[in-house]
Design an enzyme around this catalytic site. Structure first.
Site, PDB file in Angstrom:
ATOM      1  N   ARG A   1      63.175  73.090   4.721  1.00  0.00           N
ATOM      2  CA  ARG A   1      62.351  73.730   5.750  1.00  0.00           C
ATOM      3  C   ARG A   1      62.121  75.216   5.530  1.00  0.00           C
ATOM      4  O   ARG A   1      61.452  75.848   6.325  1.00  0.00           O
ATOM      5  CB  ARG A   1      62.957  73.484   7.127  1.00  0.00           C
ATOM      6  CG  ARG A   1      63.071  72.013   7.407  1.00  0.00           C
ATOM      7  CD  ARG A   1      63.187  71.645   8.854  1.00  0.00           C
ATOM      8  NE  ARG A   1      63.407  70.222   8.903  1.00  0.00           N
ATOM      9  CZ  ARG A   1      64.603  69.648   8.730  1.00  0.00           C
ATOM     10  NH1 ARG A   1      65.678  70.369   8.563  1.00  0.00           N
ATOM     11  NH2 ARG A   1      64.706  68.345   8.724  1.00  0.00           N
TER      12      ARG A   1
ATOM     13  N   ASP B   1      70.884  59.124  19.901  1.00  0.00           N
ATOM     14  CA  ASP B   1      70.492  59.982  18.774  1.00  0.00           C
ATOM     15  C   ASP B   1      69.698  61.203  19.233  1.00  0.00           C
ATOM     16  O   ASP B   1      68.789  61.644  18.538  1.00  0.00           O
ATOM     17  CB  ASP B   1      69.674  59.165  17.752  1.00  0.00           C
ATOM     18  CG  ASP B   1      69.591  59.860  16.400  1.00  0.00           C
ATOM     19  OD1 ASP B   1      70.350  60.812  16.163  1.00  0.00           O
ATOM     20  OD2 ASP B   1      68.746  59.454  15.563  1.00  0.00           O
TER      21      ASP B   1
ATOM     22  N   ASN C   1      73.704  64.517  16.824  1.00  0.00           N
ATOM     23  CA  ASN C   1      74.354  63.365  17.450  1.00  0.00           C
ATOM     24  C   ASN C   1      75.776  63.142  16.927  1.00  0.00           C
ATOM     25  O   ASN C   1      76.088  63.475  15.801  1.00  0.00           O
ATOM     26  CB  ASN C   1      73.532  62.101  17.171  1.00  0.00           C
ATOM     27  CG  ASN C   1      73.439  61.794  15.684  1.00  0.00           C
ATOM     28  OD1 ASN C   1      72.615  62.376  14.988  1.00  0.00           O
ATOM     29  ND2 ASN C   1      74.302  60.930  15.184  1.00  0.00           N
TER      30      ASN C   1
END
Lengths: 521, 245
Positions: free
Chosen positions: A121, A292, A249
């Protein structure tokens, strides 16, 4: 003549000091850190592009990556753009997109990303050094002028599903980095490395070991595979010297039976002292998550009036469909307001703990819940415009049947125990929504054909840029949500836009599939 | 060479499948693949696998290869930790998801072909390269759809409109109306194909109205127009269309 100016510009290139990044409002059209500023705003102070003239935006140049799945948010520093792809970085001439240098690191043959794509990213910069995380979980420091490696630090072992996809965050003398692997049963952490030497300064485990605070929210050995990865870049408050970083998560994802308890510090926001790595406070959005709903969205540090009182807060639209405001210094819960359809919580108690509705747990036959496991929003960035006190967020309106399965932990394999089933004929859609930052109330929405994977950028000129799953890159009026301009890039967009200035002209850049496109009027 | 031999063996092993094998393939699938492809293979973050023809999986061997090595540059991961046998079992399971097996049907496929030709089905459907592509190609309809479904599609077309077929009616700012099948759409534009096969592209914001008719069929119902025996024969003919001339 032009050539000479270019040379001069490069020669004059100043060091990117901590102070330059901190004072990003005076960044003179640069984009010096992942979110544009430490506060996580992804808001450009540039004003050349406005609702009145954005219709004449067109591509100035295109850069082609070798890989087809790009989530990069570029940096722009004094005439040079730094882009990344998995185990790859390049410096581009910001006027033409021509590469000035490229660097790559071989991806080990046996590497696999468990539960996500092969992406990167973006990079961080400090001084004259670029910092990039790699799929094989190294943090690499590159000379900003040549791409030469200054140091490489092994953050974790990729063979156990550890991986770096997030852009690092560089501040003062340190580089902060997060880890991916929430579907592989890792034990998450946030790390800080000395920017000069690559020596690890501290590690902050996001799952406590027995005896540590929070360990009472786990039982047996579940903490060892407890997840809580840190796979999106956080924010930083220089005054408090606190790093704000979200966690993902708990593991395994959809079967919570093997990990009774709240599972701290999963699905939480952590306020960590930059100097020591110690936790100042935490806030858990979704205790004992089984859907999640990672809480890794970029936290935004803002100042806004909450119920009549001006406060310094952290604002974050969470994957669980609620928009939260927390006191920045103490973590005190101030507000949670839904910004998308949700069917799992009746609301929040006074301390921000969700009042969970019955029959919303994943089951063998599937339990229908909104939002879907990709959440009401996800890793892509929201933005904040202080002038209009609006938060802009990419929203996924979609439900799913959640299934619970069995999972036995085996190092280097998926540890998820279930999954989701899409609704047949579901009328899933997407939207960009503007929220009043102090209350979370919706001010406008712009509908998208499908749930998006792209973040937003707002600008002082009064625009909001975003991307769609079908490849549209577009500009909306920040005050009304009215679409003003759009361009079909030819590939679904899964990244965040940025904006910068070259020769007095404002550019906007976005990656889509194999390409990065820079637009200007 | 080695790889080819292994794949071949994997393939050979699969054709001698026992119910236990299918069960194991399913179990492996649920553990490794369902988070992205859904519990029943109909998709989620990954594409729908319950289809007879996969872009990257023309054969069981090709699917096993995708499972082991992933698809470079996409979110589809490689699972190198799986044995060749496990990958083959999963591949067989994935392939079974979208394929309709041959069934014994009452009708006569040869006679059914004549019904097809007589009834003008070819005015809207392509079979083995012949016909008009107004509706879906039927060359492989026997692999994609079971007899019950095709019978329903002929008698009650509205009850069996594939998800990819959406009938839309667009009214332009000038008041002109254009209708047809949607062939593509994004947040700003929509592309449709009208009944003459012509393509139209519109910017949605500039239209007066974009109406979508989920479940409306452009195909005429053949209820009452075909005898019971003719229908049996036609269904048998469609079931015999398996893309293998």
């Amino acid at each position: 003549m032009r050539f000479v100016t270019l040379l001069l510009a490069v020669a004059l290139q100043a060091q990117v000091t901590f102070e330059r990044i901190r004072d990003s409002e005076q960044a003179q059209g640069n984009w010096l850190t992942y979110s544009g500023n430490y506060a996580g705003h992804r808001h450009s102070p540039l004003k050349e592009l406005t609702p009145a003239n954005v219709a004449s935006l067109k591509p100035a140049w295109i850069y082609q990556f070798e890989t087809g799945e790009n989530e990069v948010s570029p940096l722009v520093v004094d005439g040079v753009m730094y882009v990344t792809a998995p185990n790859f970085a390049a410096a581009l001439d910001v006027r033409t997109g021509r590469a000035l240098w490229t660097w790559n690191r071989p991806v080990p043959k046996d590497l696999k990303t468990l539960g996500f794509g092969r992406v990167n990213r973006g990079a961080a910069i400090l001084g004259d050094t670029i910092f990039v995380g790699t799929l094989d979980a190294y943090l690499v420091a590159l000379d900003a002028r040549s791409g030469a490696v200054r140091w490489q630090a092994q953050v974790a072992d990729y063979r156990t599903g550890h991986c770096i996809t997030a852009a690092p965050l560089a501040l003062r003398d340190k580089v902060i980095v997060g880890i991916s692997g929430g579907e592989a049963g890792i034990r998450g952490f946030v790390d800080a490395y000395d920017a000069k030497t690559g020596k690890r300064a501290w590690r902050h485990w996001t799952v406590p070991a027995p005896g540590e605070p929070g360990s009472e929210t786990w039982s047996g050995d579940a903490w060892k595979t407890g997840g809580a990865p840190t796979w999106v870049t956080g924010a930083y408050d220089p005054e408090l010297d606190l790093v704000f970083w979200g966690t993902g998560n708990p593991g395994p994802d959809w079967n919570g039976d093997v990990r009774p308890g709240d599972n701290l510090y999963s699905c939480s926001l952590l306020a960590i002292e930059a100097a020591t790595g110690k936790r100042r406070w935490h806030f858990q959005f979704t205790p004992h998550d089984t859907h999640d709903w990672d809480a890794v969205q970029v936290p935004m540090l803002i100042e806004t009036t909450v119920r009549g009182r001006l406060r310094k807060v952290v604002a974050t639209p969470n994957r669980n469909a609620f928009y939260y405001l927390l006191d920045r210094a103490s973590g005190e819960f101030l507000l949670a307001a839904p910004f998308a359809k949700q069917t799992w919580a009746k609301g929040m108690d006074a301390r921000g703990r969700p009042i969970v509705l019955p029959d919303t747990e994943p089951s063998e036959g599937g339990t229908l819940v909104w939002p879907s496991l990709q959440g009401a929003t996800n890793w892509f960035s929201p933005s904040y415009d202080a002038a209009s006190n609006q938060v802009f967020v990419s929203v996924r309106e979609m439900g799913a049947y959640y299934h619970k399965g069995e999972a036995a932990y085996k190092p280097g394999t998926l540890f998820t125990a279930g999954g989701e089933r899409a609704l047949r004929g579901d009328k899933a859609f997407g939207a960009i929504r503007a929220l009043d930052a102090g209350s979370g109330k919706q001010k406008w929405e712009f509908r998208l054909h499908s749930p998006p994977w792209a973040g937003v950028l707002s600008t002082a000129g009064g625009l909001v840029f975003g991307g769609s799953g079908e490849g549209n890159f577009y500009a909306l009026d920040a005050m009304t949500g009215k679409p003003l301009w759009d361009f079909q890039t030819g590939n679904g967009i899964a990244c965040n836009p940025i904006s910068y200035l070259v020769d007095g002209k404002q550019y906007v850049a976005i990656a889509a599939g194999h390409v990065l496109i820079a637009f200007r009027r | 060479m080695l790889a080819i031999a292994l794949l071949f063996l994997g393939g050979a092993g699969v054709s001698a499948q026992t119910p236990e094998d299918v069960n194991q393939g399913k179990k492996l699938y649920l553990g490794h693949c369902s988070p992205c492809h859904g519990q029943t293979g109909t998709g989620g973050r990954g594409p729908n696998l319950a289809q007879p023809r996969l872009k990257h999986g023309a054969s069981e061997e090709a699917i096993a290869d995708v499972i082991k090595n992933g698809i470079a540059g996409t979110e589809m991961p490689g699972a190198w930790q799986l044995s060749d046998r496990e990958a083959a079992l999963m591949a067989a399971y994935v392939r079974s998801l979208g394929r309709v097996e041959r069934a014994d049907l009452p009708g006569d496929a040869v006679a059914g072909r004549r019904v097809f030709e007589r009834s003008g089905c070819g005015q809207c459907h392509i079979v083995n390269g012949e016909g008009v592509a107004m509706g879906p190609e039927l060359t492989e309809i026997g692999v994609r759809r079971n007899a019950e479904y095709t019978r329903e599609a002929i008698v009650h077309p509205g009850a069996a409109v594939p998800e990819s077929y959406l009938y839309v009616e667009i009214t332009t700012a000038a008041g002109r109306t254009v209708s047809g099948q949607r062939v593509n759409e994004d947040s700003f534009t929509i592309q449709i194909r009208d009944s003459t096969g012509r393509y139209h592209s519109f910017r949605k914001q500039e239209m007066k109205e974009v109406c979508k008719f989920a479940g409306r069929s452009a195909m005429p119902s053949y209820q009452g127009r075909l005898g019971e025996a003719e229908l049996d024969n036609l269904v048998a003919y469609l079931a015999s269309l398996r893309g293998e001339p």
